[in-house]
Each structure stands twice: as structure tokens, then as C-alpha cells.
Enzyme design. Structure first.
Site, short mmCIF file in Angstrom:
data_model
loop_
_atom_site.label_atom_id
_atom_site.label_comp_id
_atom_site.label_asym_id
_atom_site.label_seq_id
_atom_site.Cartn_x
_atom_site.Cartn_y
_atom_site.Cartn_z
N ASP A 50 2.08 6.58 4.14
CA ASP A 50 1.18 5.55 3.61
C ASP A 50 -0.16 5.69 4.32
O ASP A 50 -0.26 5.46 5.53
CB ASP A 50 1.75 4.14 3.86
CG ASP A 50 2.99 3.85 2.99
OD1 ASP A 50 3.62 4.82 2.51
OD2 ASP A 50 3.32 2.67 2.82
N LYS A 65 2.90 0.06 -5.42
CA LYS A 65 3.49 -0.70 -4.32
C LYS A 65 2.61 -1.88 -3.93
O LYS A 65 1.61 -1.71 -3.26
CB LYS A 65 3.70 0.21 -3.10
CG LYS A 65 4.31 -0.50 -1.89
CD LYS A 65 4.57 0.45 -0.73
CE LYS A 65 4.97 -0.33 0.53
NZ LYS A 65 5.15 0.57 1.69
N LYS A 76 -1.11 1.57 -3.50
CA LYS A 76 -0.55 0.42 -2.81
C LYS A 76 -1.66 -0.56 -2.52
O LYS A 76 -2.79 -0.16 -2.25
CB LYS A 76 0.11 0.93 -1.52
CG LYS A 76 0.63 -0.12 -0.57
CD LYS A 76 1.32 0.54 0.64
CE LYS A 76 1.60 -0.47 1.74
NZ LYS A 76 2.17 0.17 2.95
#
Lengths: 322, 786
Positions: free
Chosen positions: A159, A258, A222
Site C-alpha cells: 500500500d 479499498k 484506496k
């Protein structure tokens, strides 16, 4: 009856198309209106709710990203990942053999090794936040070596955070290049690009940053690090999933989504899942394409599942800690 | 299906809302209802009929068919309650409205369920939209009851109001009618639609609970015959109707000359316009809310999709994808988007209409979803590639059917949008504020939603233009529709008789030939015929043109072309009207002499008429740039702008007496608000008007803004009243003309304002009301958010 399909080929990215980025139009009020009815147009009850909640668990990236993380804390999280729901509850629900497990365990780079070890044999991937998390204000070289270290330590998912200034100044070329470099260094590990939407100011900027990140090769986009003052919201999510749909229509690549931060109860999780089903379709309802960045969410889902199983409202202290 | 299976398929399943409470309430009435008259259940003298749940076909209740004598009973009760209700203070009335608002909130769930069962609409909509809006309407109007005397001091209630509402939003339409009527101080006889009377009957019980004085609210059930009896009843002073344009026209005709006020909320074929720079995904969602809200059974439904050709294919693709996600089914299921149409008759009508329409062209797409095969369900339908010549693009379908066509430029979008007999609403999608507001200004519709659709609120007036009806519901203008100006009754209009010619005066000096005034020029009357002007003492004064229907036609044609006036600035209009006043003043002696010689009044009184006419011109010149609209405060993040817009072309029949003052008192507000006028002056004393040509010519009045045709009122008025390009008719002419004017107005449902056969004191006939009557409010919703 349609069953969930596979996520398709991995996104290879496309050349930066500034014309397409510039043409993005987002109407905030309209977005908010749609977002406000997502939870009221659909409702999931009874066995359907049970199934949806079990599915929700598979979307969770069980996360600990705190300054006081220790190996012990990370191991406890991993144990929880192995046993997300009490066995007796699963049995009562007739779901023992479904094999419900969270989407991943997400930790800082330094704890990747600990987590990999603790999750051995479970098939649960370890995700690492690895690029000067949460602000992204460290030299690119440092961030790239952080990614390399995480991948080397066994992280299957990385991430990264974007440098907000690139989005705020609409320096899309720079953002594109940055994400592309990170993606290259990730190798086979999947890359989730955190936009830190709470710091991007407008939904249009969120939409454009989403599009540029996907063009640069993001596997997931995300919302948040969890450290911004505003984290995942439904309107932001709606913008991002619509960009995912747009990118899919352009390229045929399915990008994952996400939302992270602020999704802490089962009911909200169901609304998010309904949004994915409505806007992207059933094929996105798979951990390969949808995750929640959350940890307390699991506790609430467990309680709702226990209620589904026993008919009694459940106590928090009857669930193991996340 | 087991948990494990659902885990794979991730289906929603169903989530039905319980109907037990609603059924228990019906059972408490033994599933049989009387009429609510005089505060209690009263047996009807007529038959009864069944009310069914359209989604299942199940019978819900038997309801009374109110007969003519039942209607009379209800009106009598409303009439009896009138004096004491009007004697209450605003605060006292407010308390009842407030109690009703609270009761609706307390009973929200059962009302939502009942409404869904009765109508077939989804519980999500009744729960989240209909019932909250009903409560909001009563709250808002509780406020108006308190504020009426201070905010609208020169008005009083109309009296007994007859209200007839449709089946598509049963309780909401009832609230829209009853709340303002009561706030204003009227008493009501309400007839819900025969298909969907149950929520109104439940409301009757809430009225009892709230202690609403007996007779203030009467709710009687029945079909069109009951409606006709209400419309015909002589003690009803106003009819408020929501429903089809066809029935609206019937009501206008049936009430012609009766003196009843009427407001009509009728059909629509509202455009939904998507520009290339719109947020297309949001616009797709807008379409869902425009045409698949309430099964498309919405008068203001965005039912004509106009898409920029630049993005049409892309948009259609997105829209079809979205359609396949819609869920149609059991209205009480909380997971569905669209329920059942209201009955088999509607379903069959729509299906036939679509099938017949498709023969004229169009490519149809229906949502690829499962729809229950029992009940009155219909698939969400999109028909692309229709053109303005197609029936489906012109006629209201009133169902879940969107027709679509493309446009190239904003101008073309306006042309397509306005190519309809209706003018209720429009939805405009563009991220460019210039484009959006330009369209909002140019589209002929009472409600405009920028980047949104079907937004409704009690504070924002709702109502149409053209054949979508007249009158507004909600807001200040909605209150005005239930009030009348306080004033003294000047008695019945006395006929002005032309004197008998006694002597022919010899022509003196050079011949002056008064023609008509059309398109800024003096034009010879088409019939090449004249009529004499005779003084009150029987002296021959002059001759004026004897206009005929072709002269009216020509005048309207000229007015049609003078569109620039309607979009000109108020400042410019003010300047020109001031200039008319200035030029009239320069010739005041001549005009005074003229008035004196025609009417036989004294010179001082003639001078006074001229002076007052000049005053009038200054008054409306001064008003032109002060007739401001408003910015409403609905409970959403919107700027809701109420804009006063001209009606378009206003036909005026000026009074026979007050040859200059009556003429100017009507003409000035009409042109000050931006209308173009076709005016028929006094047919007894026409020379003040013909002398006025030169005043107009010297005052820079653009060609076509004012057109004057002399001739007999009886002969000219029908053509003007029937003309479909004329948007309103102000009839203050010859006594006995109102009935036929009102009757003739139904062709295009032009608004008629008249003296109602009452004498008018022209020396005091001026004010804001004239500006209001010369304009219509357009409410523009502009959401914002960076």
C-alpha cells in the site's frame, strides 16, 4: 444465478492520457444524493445478511498501523486473522466449511516478517504500507527501497501513499511517474495506491488522481491512510468506483477498490458492498477486487453474526480482540 | 437458498416491510369506509366500490361513492365551519396544522405502508419521500398560518375550496392542497382519487385526533362523477385540481363564468437535458430518479431525454447498464426500486401506447431484469431515436418509459425542449454554470432542476406553464393561490351603451383616419371597414377601423416576433414606459378633450383620467426593475431561485368605460413585466387608444410589443381568447363576456383574468397584484458544492 467471476488480467497500465483526465466531470451534490440512497434502496436481511457478513470478513484488511505496534501486537492480529469468527458461531450458521478468512493483514514495513511468520500456512497475504506512510514526504529512493524491503520480507501487497502536492497542483505527469516507478519495484506484489482523499480538497481531484493512478498501473485504489481527518466516505467511494468502471470500459482491466478508515460497523460495510454490487457488479465482490481497510469492523460483524446464530444480541467481550 | 449458496451468489434476497399495522387499521373499520363530513364518518347515499392493491390484486377495502347530495352535504358542512375557522387567529390555526404535522410524523410508518399498498409504489419512496414531504408541508404551512396576517396583510381567504387530487402521490397531493388552504383560512372539500383513497381516510382520523374543528376538512371519496359534483357546486369558491390536462380543461370549461377561482396542476412531458460536459454517471442516476421514480407516474417526470449528440452513444450505454441494475417487484420489499403501476388500466394503456408509438420509429431497450408476472408491473423502458414528430415524443406516457433524442447545440436543445404543449419541469445537466443557467432561463417550464431532478419542497413553488396548468403550490405564491385581495365590492358591472347617433358632425380640417396598430405600424383593418364613434350625447365624432379575426391574427403574429422585449432588461422597459408617460404628458390636453368629447364627462374629470394614466405609467415603469423574485430556503444545499417571468403574449380586452385609464392600467403592467400585448380598446370610446398610437411611436416602443385592434368586443374577443399563441387573456371588456372567454381559453389553457362581471374602480386599480397576474414564477433549483 450468477456466481463471482475471476478478476481478469492484472493491470499493466496505459500511457498517461491527460485529455481523458481533464474531461472528468464530477457533480458533488448529485454524488451525495446517490450516496445517500445507497443504504436505503437496498436492504439485506436474514440468511442473506449472514452470507453478506461472512463475505464482508473476506474483504477486510486487518490492519494495525500505530506508533506503538510491537511484534506481540502484530502476532495477536494475525491470530485473529486465523480465527476471525468463533467456531461455535460459524457452526450454528452452517458456515464452518466456507473457510472465511480476512483479505490480508496490513502492517508497517518493519513488521512484515513477523506477520508472514505468524500467518504461515493460512494463505492470508501480508500487506505492507511502505512509502513514507502516511505523508509520503520522504525521498522517492527511500520509498522505493522500503518497497523492495517489504517485498523481500514476504509482503504480497504494497500500500503506497501518493504525494498529495502532485494531485493538488494537478501535476499528473509526476503522479503518474511516481506510481509507475513504485509499481515496477513491487514486481509480483500487488500495489494499492492510497490517495488520502481527505486531503485532496474536491471530488474532482479524487477522480482525476484515481484515473492517473490506474493509468500508471495501480492494482487497487484506496481512499485513506486512516491518518487524515476525513477517511473513507460514500461520496468519495462512489467517485472512485465510477472511475474504476470508466477505466475498465477503456482498457478491460478490473481495478480493485479499498475504502479505509471509518468503516467500523457491519451495517455500513453492507452499504459499501451494495454500492460495489450496484456500480461495478457482482464480479467485483471478491477479495481480489474489494477490501475494507479496517479492524474494529470485524468485531461488530462477529457480534451481528452471533445475533444471527443465537437470536440474542451479543456482547463485545464475548468476541476475541482484534 | 442456504447461507453457503448466497455466499456464492451474493444476492440481496427480499426484505419486506410488515403490513400488519396497516391491515389492522383497515380491519378496525371492517374494511369499509364512510365519508368524512362535518368531522365524523357519515354514510353516503350512493353505492360503494372496491379499492385494490395493484401489486397483488387483493381487495383492501370498500369505499363510498359520494353522490351529488353527499357533495352538497360536505359543502354545507364546510360552509358552516367557515366563519368560525376564519375568525380564529393565525396562531390558533397554526396549532392545528402543527398538530397535523406531528401526527403525520408519529404515524409515518403505517401511512407509508398504507400508501404503498394502495398505490403500488415502493415503500422506500413512501417512507423516505412521500410521507416526510407531507409532514414538511404541514410544518411549513403551520408557519404560514401564523404569518398570514403580517406577511400577506391585504388578503383574505377565498371561502370553501373544492380539491380534487390524483392517485400518483395520494397523501402528498392531499397535503399540497389541504395545508395551504387551511393556513390561509379556507375550509375544504377534498376528493382523493378513487384508486387511492386510503391514506386520505387515515388522514381524516388524524384530523379528529388533532381536534380540527368539524367541517373545516371534509374528505369524500368517489370517482369522476363526484368530482363533477364538486366542480359544479355553487357554494365552492375555488377549485384546486391536480390531474390530467384533459380533466383540467373540462374543469376550466365547467367553471367558466361561475366566478370560481381555479388552479390546475396538469400533465407534462418534461425534458431531461444532458450536455457533453455533464457528470454523465450522475446524469444517469438523474434519469433513474426522473422517470423510474414512482413508476414514472409523475406529472413532472423527466420523460424526454435530450442528449448531446457528442456523448449520446456513451450515455445510452451507461444508461442501459444502469437499467439492468434496477429491481422491480413487491412494493413493500425494501430492496426494490420500482413497484407496480396503479392499476391494469394504466398498464394496458401504456403498453398499447408504446406499441403504437414504436410503429413511428424508435429503438427500444427494456431493462434486462426479472419482473413479477402477476400484478401491474412494467419493465423500465428506454426508447431512443424518437423525433418530435413521433407521438411518443409528444404525448405524456405517465409510466416508466423514457424517450430519447439527440441535440447538437444549446439553441437546438432549447428548441427541442420547448417543442411541447406542456411546460411543467425541466432538468438540465451540465458542469458549466453558463450553459445551465442560460438553459434554465430559456426553457418554458415552471420548475427547473439544474443537475438534479424531482426536487420538491414546501417552500418552493411548484406548478406549470402552458398546458401544464396554472397556479403554484408551495411557497408564497402557493399561499396567494388560496387568498384573494381584500377589497370593496363595487357591485355588478354595468353595461356601457353606445349613444344613439343624433347628428352627423361635418368633417372639419384634414381627415384623420385611425387604423389598427400592428407591429409598430398603423395598419389598415383587413376588412376595409370602419365603425362610427359616437359621443355620449349622440354626436358623431369619428370613425375607427372595424377589426376582424384576421386583424387579431396579424397582431398576434407581430407580438410573436417581438421576443426581444421579453428578454430585455427591466431597466430598458422602465425607460420606455417612462417615456410613454412623458409623451402622454406632452399631449395631456388633447387627450383630456378627447375623453371629454367621447364620454361626456367634465373637463376636470377627463384631465384627472389623463393625469392618473400618466401616474400609472410611472408606477409600472418604476415597478419594472423592482419586481424581484426570491431565493427560497429548501432543506437541501441548493439555491432555489424564484424568478418572475413574463407570460409571453397577453391579450387584453380593455374596459368600455375609462377609455384611457382602463387601457393604460392594463397595458402598463403587462409590458412592464416583459409581455407583448394585443389589446382591444373600448369599443364605445376607442379614440383615446387610437390617439395613443402616436404616443407609442414617439416613445421608442419596439415593434410588436404593443398591438392595438379596434372593433367590437363581441366580435374580436373570441378570436383572441381562442388563439393558441396567446398565453393569457385579461378580459375587462363588455359585460357578459367572461363565460365565453373562460370557456374559449381551454385550447391552450391560457390564463384568464377578468373583472368577473364586477365593476372596477379604475382610479384605484393598480398595484403588485397586476404585476403578479402578468407574470409567472419559475423556480430554479441550483445545487452547489465544490
Amino acid at each position: 444465478m450468477s456466481s463471482i467471476r475471476n478478476p481478469g488480467p492484472r493491470n499493466l497500465g496505459i500511457p498517461l492520457d491527460l485529455k481523458h483526465v481533464g474531461a472528468v466531470q464530477i457533480n458533488r451534490s448529485a454524488l451525495e444524493r446517490r450516496a445517500s440512497t445507497l443504504g436505503t434502496r437496498r436492504s439485506v436481511k436474514k440468511d442473506n445478511q449472514t452470507a453478506w457478513l461472512l463475505k464482508a470478513i473476506t474483504f477486510i484488511d486487518l490492519t494495525t498501523l500505530a506508533g506503538d505496534d510491537t511484534d506481540g501486537r502484530v502476532r495477536r492480529l494475525c491470530t485473529k486473522a486465523r480465527h476471525p469468527v468463533r467456531a461455535d458461531v460459524l457452526e450454528m450458521l452452517g458456515a464452518s466449511d466456507i473457510g472465511v478468512k480476512p483479505g490480508a493483514v496490513c502492517v508497517y514495513n518493519n513488521f512484515v516478517g513477523t506477520a508472514v511468520q505468524a500467518l504461515e500456512g493460512t494463505g492470508i497475504p501480508v500487506a505492507a504500507v511502505s512509502t513514507g506512510f502516511p505523508a509520503g514526504h520522504t525521498p522517492l529512493g527511500t520509498r522505493l527501497s522500503e518497497i523492495r524491503a517489504s517485498v523481500k520480507a514476504g509482503a504480497k501487497e504494497i500500500d503506497i501513499v501518493i504525494e498529495r502536492h502532485m494531485a493538488l497542483r494537478e501535476d499528473w505527469r509526476a503522479l503518474y511517474n511516481m506510481v509507475k516507478r513504485c509499481r515496477e519495484v513491487c514486481g509480483d506484489a500487488h500495489i494499492k495506491v492510497i490517495l488520502a482523499t481527505g486531503e485532496l480538497g474536491t471530488l474532482s481531484t479524487v477522480a482525476k488522481a484515481s484515473m492517473v493512478s490506474m493509468m500508471a498501473g495501480a492494482d487497487f485504489i484506496k481512499t485513506s491512510t486512516g491518518k487524515e481527518s476525513v477517511n473513507a466516505t460514500l461520496p468519495v467511494s462512489l467517485v472512485m468506483v465510477r472511475m474504476i468502471r470508466e477505466y475498465f470500459e477503456m482498457t478491460g482491466y478490473k481495478i480493485g477498490y479499498k475504502p479505509a478508515g471509518g468503516i467500523s460497523d457491519a451495517k455500513t460495510a453492507l452499504v459499501y458492498m451494495s454500492m460495489i454490487k450496484e456500480e461495478l457488479g457482482d464480479e467485483w465482490l471478491t477479495p481480489d477486487l474489494f477490501r475494507f481497510g479496517a479492524s474494529s469492523l470485524l468485531g461488530d460483524i462477529e457480534r451481528q453474526l452471533e445475533h444471527r446464530a443465537t437470536g440474542r444480541y451479543a456482547a463485545r467481550h464475548h468476541q476475541s480482540l482484534v | 437458498m442456504s447461507v453457503k449458496e448466497i455466499y456464492k451468489t451474493m444476492e440481496y434476497g427480499s426484505a419486506p416491510e410488515s403490513d400488519l399495522e396497516a391491515k389492522a387499521w383497515l380491519a378496525s373499520h371492517k374494511n369499509k369506509f364512510d365519508l368524512f363530513i362535518g368531522g365524523k364518518w357519515t354514510q353516503s347515499s350512493g353505492a360503494s366500490f372496491a379499492v385494490n392493491n395493484p401489486s397483488s390484486g387483493a381487495k383492501l377495502a370498500m369505499v363510498s361513492q359520494a353522490s351529488k347530495s353527499d357533495v352538497a352535504k360536505a359543502v354545507k358542512s364546510a360552509n358552516a365551519a367557515r366563519a368560525s375557522w376564519q375568525a380564529l387567529s393565525g396562531h390558533a390555526r397554526a396549532k392545528y396544522l402543527y398538530a397535523l404535522a406531528r401526527l403525520i410524523q408519529k404515524h409515518a410508518r403505517v401511512l407509508a405502508v398504507l400508501e404503498s399498498m394502495d398505490n403500488g409504489k415502493p415503500i422506500r419512496e413512501t417512507r423516505d419521500i412521500d410521507i416526510p414531504l407531507v409532514a414538511r408541508h404541514f410544518y411549513h404551512h403551520a408557519g404560514w398560518a401564523s404569518l398570514r396576517d403580517s406577511e400577506l396583510p391585504n388578503y383574505e381567504p377565498i371561502g370553501v375550496v373544492g380539491q380534487i387530487i390524483p392517485w400518483n402521490f395520494p397523501l402528498l397531493m392531499m397535503a399540497w392542497k389541504i395545508a395551504p388552504a387551511l393556513a390561509a383560512g379556507n375550509t375544504v372539500v377534498m376528493k382523493p382519487a378513487e384508486q387511492t383513497p386510503l391514506s386520505a381516510l387515515y388522514f381524516a382520523e388524524l384530523c379528529m385526533k388533532a381536534g380540527v374543528p368539524h367541517g373545516v376538512v371534509n374528505i369524500i371519496t368517489g370517482d369522476g362523477e363526484t368530482g363533477q359534483a364538486i366542480v359544479a357546486h355553487k357554494d365552492i369558491s375555488k377549485i384546486a385540481f391536480t390531474g390530467s390536462t384533459e380533466v383540467g380543461k373540462f374543469i376550466r370549461q365547467a367553471t367558466a363564468g361561475s366566478g370560481k377561482e381555479i388552479t390546475l396542476e396538469l400533465g407534462g412531458k418534461s425534458p431531461f437535458i444532458v450536455f457533453a460536459d455533464a457528470d454523465l454517471d450522475s446524469a444517469v442516476e438523474g434519469v433513474v430518479n426522473a422517470i423510474w421514480f414512482n413508476q414514472g407516474e409523475v406529472c413532472c417526470a423527466g420523460s424526454r431525454l435530450l442528449v448531446s449528440e457528442a456523448i449520446a452513444d456513451k450515455f445510452y450505454k451507461k444508461l442501459k447498464r444502469r437499467m439492468d441494475k434496477l429491481r422491480v417487484g413487491n412494493p413493500l420489499d425494501k430492496t426494490i426500486d420500482m413497484g407496480s403501476l396503479v392499476d391494469k388500466i394504466q398498464l394496458t394503456r401504456i403498453q398499447k401506447m408504446v406499441a403504437a408509438g414504436l410503429k413511428e420509429g424508435g429503438e427500444v431497450y427494456q431493462a434486462n431484469i426479472t419482473v413479477p408476472n402477476k400484478g401491474c408491473f412494467m419493465r423500465p423502458t428506454l426508447i431512443m431515436g424518437v423525433d418530435t414528430a413521433c407521438t411518443l415524443a409528444r404525448e405524456e406516457i405517465f409510466g416508466p418509459v423514457m424517450v430519447a433524442m439527440t441535440f447538437r447545440t444549446p439553441d437546438e436543445a432549447v428548441k427541442l425542449a420547448n417543442n411541447t404543449r406542456y411546460g411543467l419541469a425541466a432538468s438540465i445537466w451540465s458542469e458549466n454554470i453558463n450553459t445551465a443557467l442560460d438553459m434554465a432561463a430559456r426553457i418554458k417550464a415552471g420548475v427547473i432542476w439544474v443537475n438534479s431532478t424531482n426536487q420538491l419542497d414546501a417552500a418552493v413553488g411548484f406548478g406549470g406553464m402552458r398546458e401544464s396548468g396554472y397556479g403554484r403550490e408551495g411557497g408564497r405564491e402557493g399561499m396567494l393561490a388560496y387568498l384573494k385581495p381584500k377589497g370593496t365590492d363595487e357591485g355588478p358591472l354595468t353595461a356601457v351603451k353606445q349613444a344613439v347617433l343624433k347628428s352627423s358632425a361635418p368633417a372639419t380640417g384634414i381627415d384623420k383616419t385611425a387604423k389598427n396598430y400592428v407591429g409598430g405600424k398603423q395598419a389598415r383593418p383587413d376588412g376595409n371597414s370602419v365603425m362610427p364613434v359616437i359621443s355620449s350625447t349622440g354626436q358623431w365624432l369619428d370613425e375607427v377601423g372595424r377589426g376582424n379575426r384576421k386583424d387579431i391574427r396579424n397582431a398576434v403574429e407581430a407580438a410573436t416576433k417581438a421576443t426581444k422585449w421579453s428578454s430585455s432588461t427591466a431597466h430598458l422597459r422602465a425607460q420606455i414606459i417612462y417615456y410613454i408617460g412623458e409623451n402622454l404628458d406632452a399631449r395631456k390636453h388633447e387627450f383630456a378633450q378627447r375623453i371629454k368629447s367621447m364620454t361626456g364627462c367634465s373637463l376636470p374629470s377627463a384631465k384627472k383620467e389623463v393625469a392618473q394614466s400618466i401616474e400609472r405609467l410611472f408606477f409600472y415603469a418604476g415597478f419594472a426593475d423592482k419586481f424581484d423574485g426570491a431565493v427560497h430556503a429548501p432543506p437541501v444545499r441548493d439555491i432555489a431561485i424564484a424568478m418572475n417571468e413574463p407570460l409571453g403574449i397577453v391579450g387584453i380586452v380593455a374596459p368600455q368605460n375609462a377609455p384611457l385609464l382602463g387601457f393604460v392600467s392594463l397595458l402598463a403592467p403587462v409590458i412592464a413585466t416583459g409581455n407583448r400585448a394585443v389589446i382591444i380598446p373600448s369599443d364605445i370610446h376607442p379614440l383615446a387608444a387610437t390617439d395613443f398610437y402616436q404616443v407609442l411611436e414617439t416613445s421608442d416602443v419596439p415593434a410588436g410589443v404593443v398591438n392595438i385592434i379596434t372593433g367590437e368586443h363581441d366580435v374580436l374577443t373570441p378570436t383572441l381568447a381562442e388563439h393558441d399563441e396567446v398565453n393569457a387573456l385579461w378580459y375587462f371588456g363588455k359585460a357578459g363576456g367572461v363565460t365565453s372567454v373562460e370557456s374559449a381559453s381551454i385550447g391552450n389553457l391560457k390564463q384568464v383574468w377578468s373583472h368577473k362581471e364586477k365593476e372596477i374602480k379604475w382610479s384605484s386599480a393598480y398595484g403588485r397584484r397586476f404585476m403578479e397576474k402578468a407574470s409567472q414564477v419559475k423556480n430554479i433549483w441550483v445545487p452547489y458544492g465544490a
